[in-house]
Write a protein that holds these residues in place. Structure first.
Motif, PDB file in Angstrom:
ATOM      1  N   GLU A   1      27.403  19.380   6.176  1.00 10.05           N
ATOM      2  CA  GLU A   1      27.543  18.151   6.957  1.00 10.05           C
ATOM      3  C   GLU A   1      26.195  17.725   7.520  1.00 10.05           C
ATOM      4  OE1 GLU A   1      30.419  19.262   9.918  1.00 10.05           O
ATOM      5  OE2 GLU A   1      32.046  18.279   8.838  1.00 10.05           O
TER       6      GLU A   1
ATOM      7  N   ARG B   1      35.095  13.739   7.606  1.00 12.52           N
ATOM      8  CA  ARG B   1      35.116  14.679   8.729  1.00 12.52           C
ATOM      9  C   ARG B   1      34.180  14.215   9.836  1.00 12.52           C
ATOM     10  NH1 ARG B   1      35.071  19.375   5.302  1.00 12.52           N
ATOM     11  NH2 ARG B   1      32.823  19.338   5.466  1.00 12.52           N
TER      12      ARG B   1
ATOM     13  N   LYS C   1      35.472  11.216  11.749  1.00  8.11           N
ATOM     14  CA  LYS C   1      36.475  11.635  12.746  1.00  8.11           C
ATOM     15  C   LYS C   1      35.805  12.215  13.987  1.00  8.11           C
ATOM     16  CE  LYS C   1      40.734  12.674  10.302  1.00  8.11           C
ATOM     17  NZ  LYS C   1      41.685  13.717   9.923  1.00  8.11           N
TER      18      LYS C   1
END
Length: 109
Positions: A10, A52, A55
């Motif tokens: 990420e 992800r 969010k």
């Protein structure tokens, strides 16, 4: 930054989003990250990481205009949020502070 986490993959995706702010989209991220890592990545892994992080509030998305080249589909662009930038700054500070603790060791190079 307690309560927020950012995995290694990420973090890399977020760095590419930040570097291409407002112009970052899935395929661009895939190509740039694959080139830097020198390995083949899966587009679905990029999209999962982006969802992800959206969010978590690290990125925001918006759609571009409809184009004939894309068969009438629109690109989904991503940009980093202030929370995302704070997370990157925090990760950088953490990694740098730990790296600076490594003693000066010569390995004969």
């Amino acid at each position: 930054m307690s309560g927020h986490s950012l995995g290694e993959f990420e973090e890399l995706v977020l760095l590419v989003v930040a570097a291409n702010n407002n112009e970052a989209y899935g395929v661009l991220i895939l190509e740039q990250l694959g080139e830097r890592l020198k390995k083949k990545l899966n587009i679905s892994a990029i999209h999962v990481a982006l969802k992800r992080m959206e969010k978590k509030g690290f990125v925001e998305s918006s759609y571009g205009g409809i184009t004939n080249e894309r068969g009438g589909r629109r690109k989904k662009y991503y940009s980093i949020t202030s929370l995302g930038k704070k997370m990157l700054d925090s990760q950088y500070e953490l990694r740098t502070s730990i790296y600076k603790q490594i003693p000066k060791i010569s390995f004969g190079q």
